[in-house]
Design an enzyme around this catalytic site. Structure first.
Site, PDB file in Angstrom:
ATOM      1  N   GLY A  10      -3.494   7.109  -5.680  1.00 24.93           N
ATOM      2  CA  GLY A  10      -4.523   8.138  -5.797  1.00 24.93           C
ATOM      3  C   GLY A  10      -4.060   9.049  -6.975  1.00 24.93           C
ATOM      4  N   GLY A  64       0.700  -1.083  -0.107  1.00 30.48           N
ATOM      5  CA  GLY A  64       0.103   0.137  -0.108  1.00 30.48           C
ATOM      6  C   GLY A  64       1.072   1.135  -0.042  1.00 30.48           C
ATOM      7  CG  ASP A  65       0.818   3.509   2.543  1.00 35.23           C
ATOM      8  OD1 ASP A  65      -0.252   4.057   2.524  1.00 35.23           O
ATOM      9  OD2 ASP A  65       1.374   2.627   3.173  1.00 35.23           O
ATOM     10  CE  LYS A 117      10.223   7.545  11.015  1.00 36.23           C
ATOM     11  NZ  LYS A 117      11.379   7.837  11.736  1.00 36.23           N
ATOM     12  N   GLY A 119      -5.931   5.447   3.113  1.00 37.88           N
ATOM     13  CA  GLY A 119      -6.272   6.791   2.496  1.00 37.88           C
ATOM     14  C   GLY A 119      -5.424   7.048   1.204  1.00 37.88           C
ATOM     15  CG  HIS A 120      -7.002   7.515  -2.270  1.00 42.20           C
ATOM     16  ND1 HIS A 120      -7.875   6.521  -1.437  1.00 42.20           N
ATOM     17  CD2 HIS A 120      -7.841   8.193  -2.822  1.00 42.20           C
ATOM     18  CE1 HIS A 120      -9.176   6.715  -1.956  1.00 42.20           C
ATOM     19  NE2 HIS A 120      -9.062   7.821  -2.760  1.00 42.20           N
ATOM     20  CB  THR A 158      -6.672   1.468  10.685  1.00 40.63           C
ATOM     21  OG1 THR A 158      -7.883   0.751  10.361  1.00 40.63           O
ATOM     22  CG2 THR A 158      -5.511   1.383   9.797  1.00 40.63           C
ATOM     23  CB  THR A 208       8.868  12.480 -12.186  1.00 42.94           C
ATOM     24  OG1 THR A 208       7.880  13.266 -12.937  1.00 42.94           O
ATOM     25  CG2 THR A 208       9.487  11.308 -13.021  1.00 42.94           C
TER      26      THR A 208
END
Length: 430
Positions: free
Chosen positions: A17, A12-13, A304, A40-41, A130, A414
């Site tokens: 998005g 993930g992350d 984090k 989340g995104h 979470t 990028t």
């Protein structure tokens, strides 16, 4: 014309998005097919930042239909809050732009309470949830006692569903030292929220199939990443749903034949939130540098993220289980300035070299990475929009990733800005 599934190919992350928003401009329908409001995104459009955790990324684009499929578990109170927040930011949301599957399962306050109580009392092996009730809601779905969106329309049915749910949950709550469910309070909460949710409820499977027959472009938006998949992830440190691309069909009711291109989103390094094995993790200055430069903090929780070098073994594995057609490589600019880069090309376990991550948790924890070193680059890649804009060493890094994961790069991102993207293969083209 191909319909496209976007899935995270790590933990993930990965930057889904931005990529979904970039693709959604040409899609007619953007559908979420699994997960809840735990992932989340962040979208950056014309300099404005939108943070979403439940609604599909297409919701911020006028003229698009956003769909929450049956594979999603829905917190109705969070839904209403997220809609209100976006409306305050000037986003128009109506039943013409948002559709929710009638058979989507609801996340209730009791699910979050159970989630948090279990995690706080589990001193042996915390999963790192979470605490938002996603896992317990999926448990109730599989246990055939869940309350679904359609149940909100009939008070008698709703009361029966709550009673059935309480038999199970009150027993669990006694064992955890929590007060029993307040039946009347829960029913009152559901009656109050129902009119705010039901206008969006539709037979998603029917509408999606009609859209497909009409030649509409459909973009399926996954949450989290394939390494958190309930079957193919680092179990038990996973989410409670299938995350891989095959779930796009199951989680919307459209059928696997509708999927034309699977785009795997891959960060140019690796991150993970919470507990669980992470063979290529860096617990040194390089790891701190990746975290600081990549701003690696969770959109939803603020936690984090753990950081490490790119793990080609894991990404090759997830590309296989999701049938990835091509990857979108994100956050290449975070690696700017490193003199030397490393890629994990294999693992060592008990003196044996492995080309995949074993399924047993104890073996996963004992895997040590085998790294290959590559030359870094001092020039900036931020904002590059063509291969010619990239340093030679950065191009070599990308090409080596393609070789190791046995999958081509379709897009290269990028920066967080949606237009800072190098297109190699258009996922929407047949």
């Amino acid at each position: 014309m191909a319909n496209v599934v976007v899935v995270g190919a790590q933990w993930g992350d990965e930057g889904k998005g931005k990529i979904v928003d970039w693709l959604s401009e040409r899609a007619d329908v953007i559908a979420r097919f699994q997960g809840g409001h735990n992932a989340g995104h962040t979208l950056v459009i014309d300099g404005k930042v939108y943070k979403l955790s439940l609604l599909p990324s297409g919701i911020v684009r006028p003229g698009k239909l956003s769909v929450i499929g049956n594979g999603v578990v829905l917190d109705p109170w969070h839904l209403v809050q997220e809609i209100a927040k976006l409306r305050a930011d000037g986003v128009e949301i109506s039943p013409q732009s948002l559709m929710i599957a009638e058979n989507a399962v609801l996340i209730l306050p009791l699910h979050g309470e159970l989630d948090r109580a279990r995690e706080s009392q589990n001193s042996v092996a915390k999963i790192g949830t979470t605490g938002r009730g996603i896992g317990p809601a999926y448990e109730d779905k599989v246990g055939r006692r869940a309350i679904r969106v359609a149940d909100l329309a009939d008070e008698a049915t709703l009361a029966l569903r709550v009673d059935r749910l309480m038999v199970h949950h009150d027993a669990l709550r006694r064992g955890l030292g929590i007060e029993p469910v307040d039946r009347e309070a829960l029913l009152a909460q559901l009656r109050e929220i129902a009119p705010q949710v039901l206008p969006y409820a539709k037979p998603v499977w029917k509408v999606m199939n009609e859209m497909r027959k009409a030649g509409k472009r459909i973009l399926f938006e996954g949450a989290q990443g394939a390494l958190l998949d309930i079957d193919f992830g680092t179990y038990p440190y996973v989410t409670s749903s299938n995350v891989i691309a095959g779930q796009a069909a199951t989680g919307t009711g459209i059928g696997p034949g509708a999927i034309g291109f699977v785009l795997g989103i891959v960060k140019a390094y690796t991150t993970r939130v919470g507990e669980g094995p992470f063979p290529a993790e860096l617990q040194d200055a390089d790891g701190e540098r990746l975290g600081e430069r990549g701003r690696e903090f969770g959109t939803v929780t603020g936690r984090k993220r753990r950081c490490g070098w790119f793990d080609a073994v894991l990404v090759r594995q997830t590309c296989a289980t999701s049938g990835v057609s091509g990857i979108a490589l994100t956050k290449l600019d975070v690696l700017d300035g490193f003199e030397t880069l490393k890629i994990c090309v294999g693992y060592e376990l008990d003196g044996e070299r492995l080309d995949h991550l074993p399924i047993a948790a104890d073996q996963q924890a004992r895997c040590t990475p085998i790294f290959e070193e590559l030359e870094g680059w001092s020039e900036s890649t931020a904002g590059a929009r063509s291969w010619a804009d990239l340093p030679g060493a950065a191009v070599k890094y990308v090409r080596r990733i393609e070789e190791l994961i046995q999958c081509p790069v379709a897009l290269l991102s990028t920066s967080p800005e949606r237009d800072d993207t190098i297109l190699v293969t258009d996922p929407f083209e047949d």
